[in-house]
Design an enzyme around this catalytic site. Structure first.
Site: not given
Length: 479
Positions: A184, A389, A446
């Site tokens: 991320s 994601d 994710h």
């Protein structure tokens, strides 16, 4: 007699800890810091590897310290590499995320009072180091309030200081192969830390240098004006918004001037379309993995009050794990075992910090020039994406990696194709110039290791061993 018996037990425990803390050659002077040894976490299954946790002081005058959790490799820790893992946010905990819900050796139990083994922990392939960064995240703190106003540059510099001082605590890792990994917003953290490490190395001539061997970033934020439109492309391609709405967003929204914090200079049509997309998709979708169900906190808490397991499974994944680890890490006995919260912070541990005043305009920065410098330094870069994601979808990451490869004038060394794990398609992969890899992980969130632990471990093991993901097809299927 009772006092003598207790005295005997105390001596036995001290001897055991000292023996356990010795280096592999039996030399305590070259061993790990005894004061940071975690003898056992509450409710933890028995394991053969050691754990350490504690603080590294970054700035003594300011009172700024970062908290770490270190796990030895399951087997042969003296020969396996060291991997630093960073979660993103900015401002989210690598301890709560990476260590206890994704790739560490333990997951919280459904009652949030104990731990269960993660059979696909990444410490099968590497020694693992998790750090809560910057100060203000998790149990990392500063006694100087202004330190909580921070950004990418100061975060990278603090992490460089952390690594140097952590290696003083664990000197046997100074010459070990080092890998940096994260997900991320660690798409900013990891490349910028690698960049300052390489700059540090360049200034060191014959003195200590980091043995940096590669970086891997999952579903990373790399370039905002490409990663944001990819969100709406993902929504449309997965049937979450209509054709008409998808076309309106693509035609009316100028993502070139998008900023990380504020609405960019958008038209009224764009604003209305983006708001409509949020309404249609609803809050009852797990944006981090659109296949997974959501966890209802009220039902989870009700189950715990009834002394039942709060776990809710969806596609074999515990969707309430974030609530379980929140409760577990706030137990006083857990914090004591981890040598955490030494200053008795006036707030509970939480996955993501509400203290930070992060320089969110840093999120607008393009990471491709930094990645280019890293690759040109002959450090391999892997970008991997869970394909379920919607927050930072593979659609943006894939085009950005190709853009970077073109900028480097790299040829395709492994053509785009399926890779396999246990006879099933693990995802798809392409490699450029033998140094730049993009891989998807099929069915992953994710947080890739959280929802596809086996495929994630296969990918990570290949990364640290310098191997290509296997293209070889399994035996043909027959009716």
């Amino acid at each position: 007699m009772v006092g003598g018996k207790w005295r005997f037990l105390e001596v036995a425990v001290v001897v055991m800890v000292l023996q356990w803390s010795c280096d592999y050659n039996g030399n305590l002077a070259e061993g790990f810091p005894v004061q940071d040894l975690v003898t056992k976490l509450p409710g933890q299954p028995e394991v053969a590897f050691r754990q350490f946790a504690g603080y590294v002081d970054i700035d003594v005058k300011a009172g700024r310290s970062l908290f770490y959790y270190f796990v030895e490799a399951e087997k042969q820790p003296h020969s396996k590499p060291l991997t630093l893992w960073l979660n993103g946010g900015p401002g989210c905990s690598s301890i709560g995320g990476g260590a206890f819900t994704e790739l560490g050796p333990f997951y919280p139990t459904g009652d949030a009072r104990g731990l269960r083994r993660n059979p696909k922990s990444w410490n099968k392939a590497s020694n693992l180091l998790f750090v809560d960064s910057p100060a203000g995240v998790g149990w990392s703190y500063s006694n100087t309030t202004s330190d909580y106003t921070t950004g990418d540059e100061s975060t990278a510099k603090d992490m460089l200081v952390f690594m140097l001082r952590w290696l003083e605590k664990f000197p046997q890792f100074k010459t070990r192969n080092l890998f940096l990994a994260g997900e991320s917003y660690a798409g900013h953290y990891v490349p910028q830390l690698a960049d300052v490490i390489l700059e540090y190395n360049a200034q060191r001539s014959n003195r200590f240098k980091f043995n940096l061997k590669g970086i891997a970033i999952g579903n990373p934020l790399l370039k905002l004006d490409r990663d944001v439109p990819a969100i709406y492309e993902f929504f449309w391609s997965h049937g979450m918004i209509s054709d008409e709405l998808g076309l309106t967003i693509m035609n009316q929204c100028d993502f070139e001037d998008y900023t990380f914090t504020d609405s960019h200079n958008i038209s009224k049509l764009c604003e209305a379309a983006v708001n409509q997309a949020g309404t249609i998709i609803t809050q009852y979708v797990n944006y981090y993995d659109i296949l997974l169900d959501v966890c209802y906190p009220s039902l989870f808490e009700q189950e715990l009050r009834l002394k039942k397991m709060g776990t809710r499974m969806s596609f074999g994944v515990d969707v309430c794990m974030s609530f379980e680890e929140q409760l577990y890490l706030n137990l006083p006995e857990v914090q004591k075992a981890l040598h955490a919260n030494r200053t008795k912070l006036p707030y509970e541990w939480s996955m993501c910090s509400s203290l930070l005043n992060y320089k969110y305009t840093d999120g607008n920065a393009n990471m491709l020039p930094i990645l280019k410098r890293i690759v040109k330094s002959k450090v391999p870069v892997w970008v991997f994406s869970g394909d379920e994601d919607s927050v930072i979808p593979l659609l943006g990451s894939r085009t950005l990696v190709k853009e970077l490869a073109d900028d480097l004038n790299f040829n395709t060394t492994v053509p785009y194709g399926a890779w396999f794990d246990k006879g099933q398609v693990g995802g798809w992969v392409v490699e450029y110039g033998n140094l730049l890899t993009f891989a998807t992980v099929r069915g992953a969130a994710h947080m890739v290791p959280y929802s596809q632990p086996s495929r994630a471990l296969h990918l990570f093991t290949s990364f640290v061993l310098g191997r290509k993901l296997p293209h070889k097809s399994p035996p043909a299927l027959h009716d």
